[in-house]
Design an enzyme around this catalytic site. Structure first.
Site, PDB file in Angstrom:
ATOM      1  N   LYS A   1      44.805  42.042  41.864  1.00  0.00           N
ATOM      2  CA  LYS A   1      43.464  42.559  41.292  1.00  0.00           C
ATOM      3  C   LYS A   1      42.544  42.872  42.507  1.00  0.00           C
ATOM      4  O   LYS A   1      41.586  43.434  42.498  1.00  0.00           O
ATOM      5  CB  LYS A   1      42.945  41.149  40.520  1.00  0.00           C
ATOM      6  CG  LYS A   1      43.541  41.430  38.978  1.00  0.00           C
ATOM      7  CD  LYS A   1      42.925  42.331  38.127  1.00  0.00           C
ATOM      8  CE  LYS A   1      43.224  42.321  36.811  1.00  0.00           C
ATOM      9  NZ  LYS A   1      42.639  43.047  35.917  1.00  0.00           N
TER      10      LYS A   1
ATOM     11  N   GLU B   1      39.711  35.197  39.717  1.00  0.00           N
ATOM     12  CA  GLU B   1      40.797  34.664  40.688  1.00  0.00           C
ATOM     13  C   GLU B   1      41.150  35.036  42.052  1.00  0.00           C
ATOM     14  O   GLU B   1      41.530  34.501  42.953  1.00  0.00           O
ATOM     15  CB  GLU B   1      42.088  35.144  39.882  1.00  0.00           C
ATOM     16  CG  GLU B   1      42.720  34.236  38.766  1.00  0.00           C
ATOM     17  CD  GLU B   1      43.212  32.780  39.080  1.00  0.00           C
ATOM     18  OE1 GLU B   1      44.148  32.902  40.102  1.00  0.00           O
ATOM     19  OE2 GLU B   1      42.793  32.029  38.873  1.00  0.00           O
TER      20      GLU B   1
HETATM   21  P1  NAP Z   1      45.156  40.242  27.693  1.00  0.00           P
HETATM   22  O1  NAP Z   1      44.830  39.461  26.133  1.00  0.00           O
HETATM   23  O2  NAP Z   1      46.231  39.502  28.247  1.00  0.00           O
HETATM   24  O3  NAP Z   1      45.041  41.761  27.291  1.00  0.00           O
HETATM   25  C1  NAP Z   1      45.710  42.373  28.200  1.00  0.00           C
HETATM   26  C2  NAP Z   1      45.849  43.920  27.522  1.00  0.00           C
HETATM   27  O4  NAP Z   1      46.603  44.845  28.584  1.00  0.00           O
HETATM   28  C3  NAP Z   1      46.522  43.894  26.329  1.00  0.00           C
HETATM   29  O5  NAP Z   1      46.182  44.770  25.480  1.00  0.00           O
HETATM   30  C4  NAP Z   1      48.135  44.353  26.880  1.00  0.00           C
HETATM   31  O6  NAP Z   1      48.868  45.109  26.046  1.00  0.00           O
HETATM   32  C5  NAP Z   1      47.534  45.337  27.770  1.00  0.00           C
HETATM   33  N1  NAP Z   1      48.825  45.868  28.875  1.00  0.00           N
HETATM   34  C6  NAP Z   1      49.603  44.788  29.572  1.00  0.00           C
HETATM   35  N2  NAP Z   1      50.190  45.590  30.264  1.00  0.00           N
HETATM   36  C7  NAP Z   1      49.983  47.041  30.209  1.00  0.00           C
HETATM   37  C8  NAP Z   1      50.373  48.190  30.495  1.00  0.00           C
HETATM   38  N3  NAP Z   1      51.684  48.123  31.464  1.00  0.00           N
HETATM   39  N4  NAP Z   1      50.004  49.391  30.149  1.00  0.00           N
HETATM   40  C9  NAP Z   1      48.847  49.299  29.013  1.00  0.00           C
HETATM   41  N5  NAP Z   1      48.625  48.056  28.686  1.00  0.00           N
HETATM   42  C10 NAP Z   1      49.036  46.952  29.096  1.00  0.00           C
HETATM   43  O7  NAP Z   1      43.870  39.858  28.680  1.00  0.00           O
HETATM   44  P2  NAP Z   1      42.121  39.673  28.240  1.00  0.00           P
HETATM   45  O8  NAP Z   1      42.326  38.027  28.398  1.00  0.00           O
HETATM   46  O9  NAP Z   1      41.906  40.327  27.301  1.00  0.00           O
HETATM   47  O10 NAP Z   1      41.751  40.234  29.836  1.00  0.00           O
HETATM   48  C11 NAP Z   1      41.265  41.448  29.950  1.00  0.00           C
HETATM   49  C12 NAP Z   1      41.173  42.091  31.355  1.00  0.00           C
HETATM   50  O11 NAP Z   1      40.451  41.248  32.084  1.00  0.00           O
HETATM   51  C13 NAP Z   1      42.616  41.875  32.078  1.00  0.00           C
HETATM   52  O12 NAP Z   1      42.676  42.961  33.089  1.00  0.00           O
HETATM   53  C14 NAP Z   1      42.444  40.518  32.721  1.00  0.00           C
HETATM   54  O13 NAP Z   1      43.213  40.541  33.694  1.00  0.00           O
HETATM   55  C15 NAP Z   1      40.956  40.476  33.045  1.00  0.00           C
HETATM   56  N6  NAP Z   1      40.283  39.127  33.330  1.00  0.00           N
HETATM   57  C16 NAP Z   1      40.440  38.390  32.011  1.00  0.00           C
HETATM   58  C17 NAP Z   1      39.688  37.242  32.254  1.00  0.00           C
HETATM   59  C18 NAP Z   1      39.787  36.039  31.103  1.00  0.00           C
HETATM   60  O14 NAP Z   1      39.469  35.005  31.289  1.00  0.00           O
HETATM   61  N7  NAP Z   1      40.192  36.624  29.805  1.00  0.00           N
HETATM   62  C19 NAP Z   1      38.894  36.804  33.223  1.00  0.00           C
HETATM   63  C20 NAP Z   1      38.859  37.711  34.364  1.00  0.00           C
HETATM   64  C21 NAP Z   1      39.613  38.962  34.406  1.00  0.00           C
HETATM   65  P3  NAP Z   1      49.819  44.108  24.776  1.00  0.00           P
HETATM   66  O15 NAP Z   1      48.808  43.761  23.728  1.00  0.00           O
HETATM   67  O16 NAP Z   1      50.764  45.256  24.326  1.00  0.00           O
HETATM   68  O17 NAP Z   1      50.434  43.254  25.626  1.00  0.00           O
HETATM   69  N1  GDD Z   2      48.525  28.654  31.232  1.00  0.00           N
HETATM   70  C1  GDD Z   2      48.434  27.273  31.383  1.00  0.00           C
HETATM   71  N2  GDD Z   2      49.487  26.279  30.491  1.00  0.00           N
HETATM   72  N3  GDD Z   2      47.738  26.592  32.423  1.00  0.00           N
HETATM   73  C2  GDD Z   2      47.816  25.221  32.541  1.00  0.00           C
HETATM   74  C3  GDD Z   2      48.769  24.667  31.795  1.00  0.00           C
HETATM   75  C4  GDD Z   2      49.667  25.181  30.878  1.00  0.00           C
HETATM   76  O1  GDD Z   2      50.402  24.491  30.282  1.00  0.00           O
HETATM   77  N4  GDD Z   2      48.512  23.201  32.120  1.00  0.00           N
HETATM   78  C5  GDD Z   2      47.353  23.289  33.214  1.00  0.00           C
HETATM   79  N5  GDD Z   2      47.060  24.344  33.296  1.00  0.00           N
HETATM   80  C6  GDD Z   2      46.044  24.952  34.218  1.00  0.00           C
HETATM   81  C7  GDD Z   2      46.457  26.054  35.284  1.00  0.00           C
HETATM   82  O2  GDD Z   2      47.340  25.664  36.150  1.00  0.00           O
HETATM   83  C8  GDD Z   2      45.086  26.624  35.574  1.00  0.00           C
HETATM   84  O3  GDD Z   2      44.526  25.769  36.572  1.00  0.00           O
HETATM   85  C9  GDD Z   2      44.173  26.318  34.609  1.00  0.00           C
HETATM   86  O4  GDD Z   2      44.989  25.478  33.617  1.00  0.00           O
HETATM   87  C10 GDD Z   2      44.062  27.405  33.754  1.00  0.00           C
HETATM   88  O5  GDD Z   2      44.942  28.499  33.267  1.00  0.00           O
HETATM   89  P1  GDD Z   2      45.054  29.672  32.450  1.00  0.00           P
HETATM   90  O6  GDD Z   2      44.383  29.168  31.156  1.00  0.00           O
HETATM   91  O7  GDD Z   2      46.455  30.166  32.442  1.00  0.00           O
HETATM   92  O8  GDD Z   2      43.959  30.493  33.063  1.00  0.00           O
HETATM   93  P2  GDD Z   2      43.889  30.995  34.711  1.00  0.00           P
HETATM   94  O9  GDD Z   2      42.587  30.508  35.113  1.00  0.00           O
HETATM   95  O10 GDD Z   2      44.998  31.019  35.450  1.00  0.00           O
HETATM   96  O11 GDD Z   2      43.702  32.683  34.343  1.00  0.00           O
HETATM   97  C11 GDD Z   2      42.964  33.158  33.459  1.00  0.00           C
HETATM   98  O12 GDD Z   2      41.445  33.276  34.049  1.00  0.00           O
HETATM   99  C12 GDD Z   2      41.406  34.318  35.233  1.00  0.00           C
HETATM  100  C13 GDD Z   2      40.119  34.278  35.638  1.00  0.00           C
HETATM  101  O13 GDD Z   2      39.640  33.310  36.465  1.00  0.00           O
HETATM  102  C14 GDD Z   2      43.549  34.616  33.058  1.00  0.00           C
HETATM  103  O14 GDD Z   2      42.644  35.111  32.123  1.00  0.00           O
HETATM  104  C15 GDD Z   2      43.250  35.471  34.174  1.00  0.00           C
HETATM  105  O15 GDD Z   2      43.704  36.882  33.574  1.00  0.00           O
HETATM  106  C16 GDD Z   2      41.764  35.893  34.652  1.00  0.00           C
HETATM  107  O16 GDD Z   2      41.810  36.572  35.921  1.00  0.00           O
END
Ligand code: NAP
Ligand code: GDD
Length: 355
Positions: free
Chosen positions: A160, A134
Protein backbone atom coordinates in the site's frame (compact mmCIF):
# COMPACT_ATOMS: atom_id res chain seq x y z
CA UNK A 1 -29.20 14.56 -9.11
CA UNK A 2 -25.97 14.11 -11.03
CA UNK A 3 -25.36 12.72 -14.53
CA UNK A 4 -21.96 11.37 -13.53
CA UNK A 5 -20.53 7.89 -14.00
CA UNK A 6 -18.38 6.13 -11.42
CA UNK A 7 -16.26 3.00 -11.61
CA UNK A 8 -15.60 1.03 -8.41
CA UNK A 9 -13.04 -1.74 -8.07
CA UNK A 10 -13.77 -3.91 -5.03
CA UNK A 11 -17.53 -3.28 -5.29
CA UNK A 12 -18.28 -6.65 -3.63
CA UNK A 13 -16.32 -5.70 -0.49
CA UNK A 14 -17.48 -3.85 2.63
CA UNK A 15 -16.62 -0.35 1.38
CA UNK A 16 -17.48 -0.98 -2.28
CA UNK A 17 -21.01 -2.06 -1.41
CA UNK A 18 -21.68 1.04 0.74
CA UNK A 19 -20.09 3.32 -1.85
CA UNK A 20 -22.23 1.85 -4.66
CA UNK A 21 -25.37 2.51 -2.60
CA UNK A 22 -24.22 6.04 -1.75
CA UNK A 23 -23.44 6.96 -5.39
CA UNK A 24 -26.61 5.38 -6.81
CA UNK A 25 -28.65 7.46 -4.38
CA UNK A 26 -26.88 10.57 -5.67
CA UNK A 27 -27.93 9.65 -9.22
CA UNK A 28 -24.60 8.26 -10.50
CA UNK A 29 -24.40 5.47 -13.06
CA UNK A 30 -22.21 2.97 -11.24
CA UNK A 31 -19.93 0.39 -12.85
CA UNK A 32 -18.34 -2.21 -10.62
CA UNK A 33 -15.50 -4.66 -11.20
CA UNK A 34 -16.18 -8.17 -9.87
CA UNK A 35 -13.88 -11.17 -9.72
CA UNK A 36 -14.82 -14.54 -11.08
CA UNK A 37 -15.21 -16.88 -8.16
CA UNK A 38 -16.27 -20.51 -7.83
CA UNK A 39 -18.70 -19.56 -5.10
CA UNK A 40 -21.01 -16.56 -5.04
CA UNK A 41 -19.18 -13.38 -3.93
CA UNK A 42 -21.90 -10.74 -4.42
CA UNK A 43 -23.83 -11.10 -1.16
CA UNK A 44 -23.16 -7.48 -0.15
CA UNK A 45 -24.59 -6.06 -3.40
CA UNK A 46 -27.43 -8.55 -4.04
CA UNK A 47 -29.96 -6.01 -2.82
CA UNK A 48 -28.66 -3.49 -5.37
CA UNK A 49 -28.70 -5.80 -8.40
CA UNK A 50 -32.20 -7.13 -7.62
CA UNK A 51 -34.87 -5.80 -10.01
CA UNK A 52 -36.83 -4.78 -6.91
CA UNK A 53 -34.23 -2.07 -6.32
CA UNK A 54 -35.16 1.23 -7.96
CA UNK A 55 -31.53 1.86 -8.92
CA UNK A 56 -30.73 -1.53 -10.45
CA UNK A 57 -30.76 -0.24 -14.04
CA UNK A 58 -28.05 2.25 -13.13
CA UNK A 59 -25.66 -0.44 -11.87
CA UNK A 60 -23.42 -2.42 -14.23
CA UNK A 61 -21.00 -5.19 -13.29
CA UNK A 62 -17.91 -6.20 -15.27
CA UNK A 63 -15.64 -9.16 -14.72
CA UNK A 64 -12.12 -8.01 -14.01
CA UNK A 65 -9.07 -8.34 -11.83
CA UNK A 66 -6.36 -5.92 -10.76
CA UNK A 67 -3.78 -8.45 -11.91
CA UNK A 68 -4.98 -8.12 -15.54
CA UNK A 69 -4.17 -4.79 -17.22
CA UNK A 70 -5.73 -5.49 -20.62
CA UNK A 71 -9.10 -5.86 -18.97
CA UNK A 72 -8.72 -2.61 -16.98
CA UNK A 73 -8.08 -0.73 -20.24
CA UNK A 74 -11.14 -2.34 -21.83
CA UNK A 75 -13.38 -1.50 -18.87
CA UNK A 76 -12.20 2.13 -18.90
CA UNK A 77 -12.86 2.44 -22.62
CA UNK A 78 -16.33 0.96 -22.24
CA UNK A 79 -17.39 2.93 -19.20
CA UNK A 80 -15.67 6.36 -19.48
CA UNK A 81 -16.03 7.09 -15.75
CA UNK A 82 -15.89 10.61 -14.30
CA UNK A 83 -14.69 9.15 -11.01
CA UNK A 84 -12.78 5.95 -10.22
CA UNK A 85 -12.63 4.48 -6.72
CA UNK A 86 -9.85 1.89 -6.43
CA UNK A 87 -10.98 -0.14 -3.42
CA UNK A 88 -9.93 -3.60 -4.61
CA UNK A 89 -7.19 -5.20 -2.56
CA UNK A 90 -5.99 -8.27 -0.76
CA UNK A 91 -6.97 -6.37 2.38
CA UNK A 92 -6.08 -8.73 5.23
CA UNK A 93 -2.85 -7.80 7.02
CA UNK A 94 -2.16 -11.24 8.50
CA UNK A 95 -2.93 -13.01 5.20
CA UNK A 96 -0.38 -10.75 3.49
CA UNK A 97 2.37 -12.54 5.45
CA UNK A 98 1.17 -15.82 3.88
CA UNK A 99 0.81 -14.47 0.32
CA UNK A 100 3.19 -11.49 0.15
CA UNK A 101 3.86 -11.65 -3.58
CA UNK A 102 0.17 -11.79 -4.50
CA UNK A 103 -0.58 -8.97 -2.05
CA UNK A 104 2.05 -6.81 -3.77
CA UNK A 105 0.77 -7.81 -7.21
CA UNK A 106 -2.77 -6.64 -6.42
CA UNK A 107 -2.30 -3.84 -3.88
CA UNK A 108 0.83 -2.20 -5.32
CA UNK A 109 1.14 -3.10 -9.00
CA UNK A 110 -2.65 -3.30 -9.38
CA UNK A 111 -2.83 0.40 -8.50
CA UNK A 112 -0.10 1.20 -11.03
CA UNK A 113 -1.99 -0.79 -13.69
CA UNK A 114 -5.11 1.27 -13.04
CA UNK A 115 -3.29 4.62 -13.19
CA UNK A 116 -1.46 3.61 -16.32
CA UNK A 117 -4.71 2.51 -17.94
CA UNK A 118 -6.05 6.04 -17.34
CA UNK A 119 -2.91 7.51 -18.90
CA UNK A 120 -2.99 5.12 -21.90
CA UNK A 121 -6.66 5.64 -22.65
CA UNK A 122 -6.39 9.41 -21.96
CA UNK A 123 -9.77 9.25 -20.24
CA UNK A 124 -10.35 12.26 -18.01
CA UNK A 125 -11.27 10.81 -14.65
CA UNK A 126 -10.70 11.54 -10.98
CA UNK A 127 -8.99 8.69 -9.11
CA UNK A 128 -9.45 7.74 -5.44
CA UNK A 129 -6.93 5.33 -3.88
CA UNK A 130 -7.82 3.32 -0.78
CA UNK A 131 -4.71 4.11 1.27
CA UNK A 132 -4.48 3.05 4.87
CA UNK A 133 -3.39 3.91 8.40
CA UNK A 134 -1.30 0.71 8.22
CA UNK A 135 1.25 2.92 6.43
CA UNK A 136 2.09 4.44 9.84
CA UNK A 137 2.87 0.98 11.26
CA UNK A 138 5.45 1.46 14.01
CA UNK A 139 4.11 4.93 14.63
CA UNK A 140 6.52 7.85 14.60
CA UNK A 141 4.13 10.26 16.31
CA UNK A 142 0.75 10.24 18.06
CA UNK A 143 -1.77 11.07 16.65
CA UNK A 144 -0.93 10.43 13.00
CA UNK A 145 -1.70 13.02 10.32
CA UNK A 146 -0.88 13.54 6.63
CA UNK A 147 2.70 14.60 7.51
CA UNK A 148 3.55 11.73 9.85
CA UNK A 149 6.39 9.59 8.40
CA UNK A 150 5.45 6.08 7.29
CA UNK A 151 6.88 2.96 8.92
CA UNK A 152 4.94 0.01 7.46
CA UNK A 153 5.07 -3.36 9.27
CA UNK A 154 3.57 -5.94 6.88
CA UNK A 155 3.70 -6.99 3.22
CA UNK A 156 0.20 -5.47 2.94
CA UNK A 157 1.29 -2.10 4.31
CA UNK A 158 4.43 -2.05 2.18
CA UNK A 159 2.41 -2.79 -0.98
CA UNK A 160 0.00 0.00 0.00
CA UNK A 161 2.97 2.31 0.48
CA UNK A 162 4.01 1.74 -3.13
CA UNK A 163 0.41 2.48 -4.18
CA UNK A 164 0.38 5.68 -2.11
CA UNK A 165 3.53 7.00 -3.77
CA UNK A 166 2.62 5.98 -7.31
CA UNK A 167 -0.67 7.87 -6.92
CA UNK A 168 1.28 10.97 -5.85
CA UNK A 169 3.78 10.46 -8.66
CA UNK A 170 1.10 10.18 -11.38
CA UNK A 171 -0.58 13.27 -9.96
CA UNK A 172 2.64 15.27 -10.21
CA UNK A 173 4.06 13.75 -13.41
CA UNK A 174 0.90 13.55 -15.54
CA UNK A 175 -1.39 16.04 -13.83
CA UNK A 176 -3.93 13.37 -12.94
CA UNK A 177 -6.61 14.19 -10.39
CA UNK A 178 -5.47 11.34 -8.16
CA UNK A 179 -5.95 11.30 -4.36
CA UNK A 180 -5.09 9.10 -1.41
CA UNK A 181 -7.63 8.63 1.35
CA UNK A 182 -5.55 7.46 4.33
CA UNK A 183 -8.34 5.68 6.14
CA UNK A 184 -8.11 4.36 9.68
CA UNK A 185 -9.99 1.15 10.52
CA UNK A 186 -13.67 1.31 9.69
CA UNK A 187 -16.10 -1.45 10.43
CA UNK A 188 -19.78 -2.32 10.02
CA UNK A 189 -22.37 -5.09 9.84
CA UNK A 190 -20.82 -5.86 6.40
CA UNK A 191 -17.25 -6.19 7.69
CA UNK A 192 -15.47 -9.39 6.57
CA UNK A 193 -15.78 -12.08 9.23
CA UNK A 194 -12.05 -12.62 9.70
CA UNK A 195 -11.35 -9.02 10.82
CA UNK A 196 -11.24 -8.76 14.58
CA UNK A 197 -14.33 -6.57 15.23
CA UNK A 198 -16.69 -8.76 13.20
CA UNK A 199 -15.10 -11.92 14.55
CA UNK A 200 -15.91 -10.60 18.03
CA UNK A 201 -19.48 -9.45 17.25
CA UNK A 202 -20.39 -12.80 15.66
CA UNK A 203 -18.79 -14.91 18.38
CA UNK A 204 -20.13 -12.88 21.31
CA UNK A 205 -23.67 -13.05 19.85
CA UNK A 206 -23.27 -16.81 19.32
CA UNK A 207 -22.07 -17.34 22.91
CA UNK A 208 -24.97 -15.38 24.39
CA UNK A 209 -27.40 -17.33 22.17
CA UNK A 210 -25.87 -20.55 23.50
CA UNK A 211 -24.63 -21.95 20.17
CA UNK A 212 -20.94 -21.58 20.91
CA UNK A 213 -18.90 -22.00 24.10
CA UNK A 214 -15.62 -20.25 23.45
CA UNK A 215 -13.52 -18.53 20.76
CA UNK A 216 -9.84 -17.86 20.09
CA UNK A 217 -8.07 -14.56 19.52
CA UNK A 218 -4.53 -13.18 19.20
CA UNK A 219 -3.18 -9.88 20.54
CA UNK A 220 -5.79 -8.28 22.83
CA UNK A 221 -3.73 -5.18 23.58
CA UNK A 222 -3.34 -3.56 20.17
CA UNK A 223 -5.17 -0.27 19.84
CA UNK A 224 -7.16 0.79 16.82
CA UNK A 225 -9.01 3.94 15.80
CA UNK A 226 -12.29 2.27 14.78
CA UNK A 227 -14.97 4.18 12.88
CA UNK A 228 -18.17 3.28 11.02
CA UNK A 229 -17.75 2.46 7.31
CA UNK A 230 -20.73 4.49 5.94
CA UNK A 231 -19.25 7.67 7.51
CA UNK A 232 -15.96 7.01 5.72
CA UNK A 233 -17.66 6.42 2.36
CA UNK A 234 -18.95 9.97 2.40
CA UNK A 235 -15.38 11.11 3.09
CA UNK A 236 -14.06 9.24 0.04
CA UNK A 237 -16.60 10.98 -2.17
CA UNK A 238 -15.85 14.42 -0.67
CA UNK A 239 -12.14 13.92 -1.42
CA UNK A 240 -12.97 13.67 -5.14
CA UNK A 241 -15.39 16.64 -5.03
CA UNK A 242 -12.69 19.07 -3.84
CA UNK A 243 -11.32 21.42 -6.50
CA UNK A 244 -7.71 20.23 -5.96
CA UNK A 245 -6.40 16.65 -5.77
CA UNK A 246 -4.85 15.96 -2.38
CA UNK A 247 -4.34 13.30 0.33
CA UNK A 248 -6.44 13.14 3.50
CA UNK A 249 -6.59 11.22 6.78
CA UNK A 250 -10.07 9.96 7.75
CA UNK A 251 -10.34 8.72 11.34
CA UNK A 252 -12.30 9.20 14.58
CA UNK A 253 -9.39 10.44 16.75
CA UNK A 254 -10.36 7.92 19.45
CA UNK A 255 -8.70 4.57 19.99
CA UNK A 256 -9.46 1.43 21.99
CA UNK A 257 -7.87 -1.96 22.56
CA UNK A 258 -9.19 -5.22 21.15
CA UNK A 259 -9.85 -6.14 24.81
CA UNK A 260 -12.15 -3.09 25.22
CA UNK A 261 -14.01 -4.06 22.04
CA UNK A 262 -14.72 -7.48 23.58
CA UNK A 263 -15.80 -6.02 26.95
CA UNK A 264 -18.15 -3.54 25.29
CA UNK A 265 -19.62 -6.27 23.03
CA UNK A 266 -20.60 -8.43 26.02
CA UNK A 267 -22.03 -5.34 27.75
CA UNK A 268 -24.33 -4.66 24.79
CA UNK A 269 -25.92 -8.08 25.40
CA UNK A 270 -26.15 -7.62 29.17
CA UNK A 271 -23.09 -9.64 30.22
CA UNK A 272 -19.74 -8.74 31.71
CA UNK A 273 -16.45 -10.56 31.45
CA UNK A 274 -13.29 -10.65 33.53
CA UNK A 275 -9.73 -11.64 32.61
CA UNK A 276 -7.49 -14.22 34.24
CA UNK A 277 -3.91 -15.29 33.50
CA UNK A 278 -1.21 -13.73 31.34
CA UNK A 279 0.09 -13.97 27.74
CA UNK A 280 -1.03 -17.03 25.81
CA UNK A 281 -2.57 -18.44 29.03
CA UNK A 282 -4.96 -15.53 29.45
CA UNK A 283 -8.70 -16.37 29.51
CA UNK A 284 -11.86 -14.28 29.36
CA UNK A 285 -14.65 -15.54 31.65
CA UNK A 286 -18.32 -14.57 32.08
CA UNK A 287 -18.89 -12.74 35.37
CA UNK A 288 -22.30 -14.37 35.77
CA UNK A 289 -21.12 -18.01 35.57
CA UNK A 290 -17.32 -17.97 35.56
CA UNK A 291 -17.43 -19.90 32.27
CA UNK A 292 -14.42 -19.53 29.93
CA UNK A 293 -15.46 -17.81 26.70
CA UNK A 294 -12.18 -16.48 25.28
CA UNK A 295 -8.76 -18.06 24.97
CA UNK A 296 -5.57 -17.01 23.19
CA UNK A 297 -4.17 -18.80 20.15
CA UNK A 298 -0.69 -17.80 18.98
CA UNK A 299 -1.81 -18.59 15.39
CA UNK A 300 -3.41 -15.14 15.41
CA UNK A 301 -0.23 -13.29 16.43
CA UNK A 302 1.44 -11.41 13.59
CA UNK A 303 5.19 -11.66 12.84
CA UNK A 304 5.29 -7.87 13.23
CA UNK A 305 2.40 -6.06 14.90
CA UNK A 306 1.06 -2.53 14.65
CA UNK A 307 0.52 -1.70 18.33
CA UNK A 308 -1.31 1.58 18.14
CA UNK A 309 -3.13 3.73 15.62
CA UNK A 310 -4.80 7.08 16.29
CA UNK A 311 -5.77 9.42 13.47
CA UNK A 312 -5.92 13.20 13.34
CA UNK A 313 -8.56 14.11 10.75
CA UNK A 314 -8.38 17.91 11.17
CA UNK A 315 -7.35 18.49 7.54
CA UNK A 316 -10.43 16.62 6.26
CA UNK A 317 -12.59 18.56 8.72
CA UNK A 318 -11.19 21.90 7.64
CA UNK A 319 -10.98 21.37 3.86
CA UNK A 320 -13.86 18.96 3.24
CA UNK A 321 -16.17 19.64 6.17
CA UNK A 322 -15.96 15.91 6.99
CA UNK A 323 -16.46 14.48 10.47
CA UNK A 324 -17.31 10.95 11.67
CA UNK A 325 -20.79 10.66 13.19
CA UNK A 326 -20.53 7.25 14.85
CA UNK A 327 -17.97 6.63 17.59
CA UNK A 328 -16.80 3.49 19.41
CA UNK A 329 -19.74 2.58 21.70
CA UNK A 330 -22.36 3.07 18.99
CA UNK A 331 -20.24 1.14 16.50
CA UNK A 332 -19.99 -1.86 18.84
CA UNK A 333 -23.72 -1.72 19.56
CA UNK A 334 -24.64 -1.59 15.85
CA UNK A 335 -22.44 -4.60 15.02
CA UNK A 336 -23.34 -6.78 18.01
CA UNK A 337 -27.09 -6.13 17.85
CA UNK A 338 -27.05 -6.85 14.11
CA UNK A 339 -25.30 -10.22 14.53
CA UNK A 340 -27.42 -11.16 17.53
CA UNK A 341 -30.68 -10.60 15.60
CA UNK A 342 -29.36 -12.23 12.42
CA UNK A 343 -28.17 -15.38 14.14
CA UNK A 344 -31.37 -15.62 16.21
CA UNK A 345 -33.51 -15.23 13.08
CA UNK A 346 -31.55 -17.87 11.18
CA UNK A 347 -32.78 -20.32 13.82
CA UNK A 348 -29.33 -20.43 15.32
CA UNK A 349 -28.04 -22.11 12.12
CA UNK A 350 -25.09 -19.83 11.87
CA UNK A 351 -22.29 -21.36 13.90
CA UNK A 352 -19.30 -19.17 13.04
CA UNK A 353 -16.99 -22.18 13.21
CA UNK A 354 -13.32 -21.39 13.48
CA UNK A 355 -13.14 -17.68 12.55
P1 NAP B 1 -12.75 -5.96 1.59
O1 NAP B 1 -14.10 -6.06 2.23
O2 NAP B 1 -11.75 -7.02 1.84
O3 NAP B 1 -13.00 -5.83 0.01
C1 NAP B 1 -11.94 -5.97 -0.90
C2 NAP B 1 -12.51 -5.99 -2.31
O4 NAP B 1 -11.43 -6.15 -3.24
C3 NAP B 1 -13.50 -7.15 -2.58
O5 NAP B 1 -14.50 -6.68 -3.44
C4 NAP B 1 -12.62 -8.16 -3.31
O6 NAP B 1 -13.33 -9.04 -4.14
C5 NAP B 1 -11.76 -7.21 -4.14
N1 NAP B 1 -10.52 -7.81 -4.65
C6 NAP B 1 -9.59 -8.49 -3.96
N2 NAP B 1 -8.59 -8.88 -4.77
C7 NAP B 1 -8.91 -8.44 -6.02
C8 NAP B 1 -8.30 -8.54 -7.29
N3 NAP B 1 -7.16 -9.20 -7.48
N4 NAP B 1 -8.90 -7.95 -8.36
C9 NAP B 1 -10.09 -7.30 -8.20
N5 NAP B 1 -10.75 -7.21 -7.04
C10 NAP B 1 -10.15 -7.76 -5.94
O7 NAP B 1 -12.07 -4.57 1.97
P2 NAP B 1 -12.73 -3.21 2.54
O8 NAP B 1 -12.70 -3.26 4.01
O9 NAP B 1 -13.99 -2.94 1.81
O10 NAP B 1 -11.62 -2.16 2.13
C11 NAP B 1 -11.66 -1.51 0.85
C12 NAP B 1 -10.27 -0.97 0.52
O11 NAP B 1 -9.87 -0.05 1.54
C13 NAP B 1 -9.15 -2.01 0.47
O12 NAP B 1 -8.25 -1.59 -0.53
C14 NAP B 1 -8.50 -1.94 1.84
O13 NAP B 1 -7.16 -2.36 1.76
C15 NAP B 1 -8.62 -0.45 2.11
N6 NAP B 1 -8.72 -0.05 3.52
C16 NAP B 1 -9.66 -0.60 4.34
C17 NAP B 1 -9.78 -0.16 5.64
C18 NAP B 1 -10.81 -0.74 6.58
O14 NAP B 1 -10.67 -0.54 7.79
N7 NAP B 1 -11.86 -1.39 6.06
C19 NAP B 1 -8.93 0.87 6.12
C20 NAP B 1 -7.99 1.41 5.25
C21 NAP B 1 -7.91 0.97 3.94
P3 NAP B 1 -14.02 -10.41 -3.56
O15 NAP B 1 -15.30 -9.95 -2.91
O16 NAP B 1 -14.21 -11.22 -4.77
O17 NAP B 1 -13.05 -10.98 -2.56
N1 GDD C 1 -7.98 -10.42 12.33
C1 GDD C 1 -7.71 -10.70 13.61
N2 GDD C 1 -8.09 -11.90 14.14
N3 GDD C 1 -7.06 -9.76 14.34
C2 GDD C 1 -6.83 -10.04 15.64
C3 GDD C 1 -7.21 -11.25 16.24
C4 GDD C 1 -7.87 -12.23 15.45
O1 GDD C 1 -8.22 -13.32 15.89
N4 GDD C 1 -6.86 -11.21 17.56
C5 GDD C 1 -6.28 -10.02 17.77
N5 GDD C 1 -6.25 -9.30 16.61
C6 GDD C 1 -5.64 -7.98 16.46
C7 GDD C 1 -4.63 -7.88 15.31
O2 GDD C 1 -3.37 -8.43 15.71
C8 GDD C 1 -4.61 -6.38 15.10
O3 GDD C 1 -3.73 -5.77 16.01
C9 GDD C 1 -6.03 -5.93 15.44
O4 GDD C 1 -6.65 -7.04 16.11
C10 GDD C 1 -6.88 -5.55 14.22
O5 GDD C 1 -6.79 -6.59 13.27
P1 GDD C 1 -7.77 -6.63 11.97
O6 GDD C 1 -9.17 -6.50 12.39
O7 GDD C 1 -7.37 -7.82 11.16
O8 GDD C 1 -7.43 -5.26 11.22
P2 GDD C 1 -6.04 -4.55 10.87
O9 GDD C 1 -5.95 -3.32 11.74
O10 GDD C 1 -4.91 -5.47 10.87
O11 GDD C 1 -6.28 -4.12 9.34
C11 GDD C 1 -7.50 -3.48 8.93
O12 GDD C 1 -7.38 -2.07 9.05
C12 GDD C 1 -6.39 -1.47 8.21
C13 GDD C 1 -6.41 0.04 8.48
O13 GDD C 1 -5.64 0.31 9.61
C14 GDD C 1 -7.79 -3.90 7.49
O14 GDD C 1 -9.08 -3.46 7.14
C15 GDD C 1 -6.80 -3.30 6.52
O15 GDD C 1 -7.22 -3.56 5.18
C16 GDD C 1 -6.75 -1.78 6.75
O16 GDD C 1 -5.81 -1.18 5.89
Amino acid sequence: MTEKTALISGITGQDGSYLAEFLLEKGYRVHGIVRRSSSFNRGRIDHLTSDKNIFHQQLFLHYGDLTDSSNLNRILERTHPDEIYNLAAQSHVQVSFEIPEYSAEVDAIGTLRFLDAIRETAIVSKFYQASTSELYGKVQEIPQNENTPFSPRSPYAIAKQYAYWIVKNYREAYNLFACNGILFNHESERRGESFVTRKISINVASIILGIKDTFLLGNLDSKRDWGYAPDFIEGMWLILQHDKPDDYVLATNENHTVREFIEESFKVLGEEIFWEGKGIYEKGRLKSTGKEVIAIDSRYFRPTEVDLLLGDYSKAKEKLGWEPKIKFKDLVRIMVEYDFERIKKNNFNSDPGGI
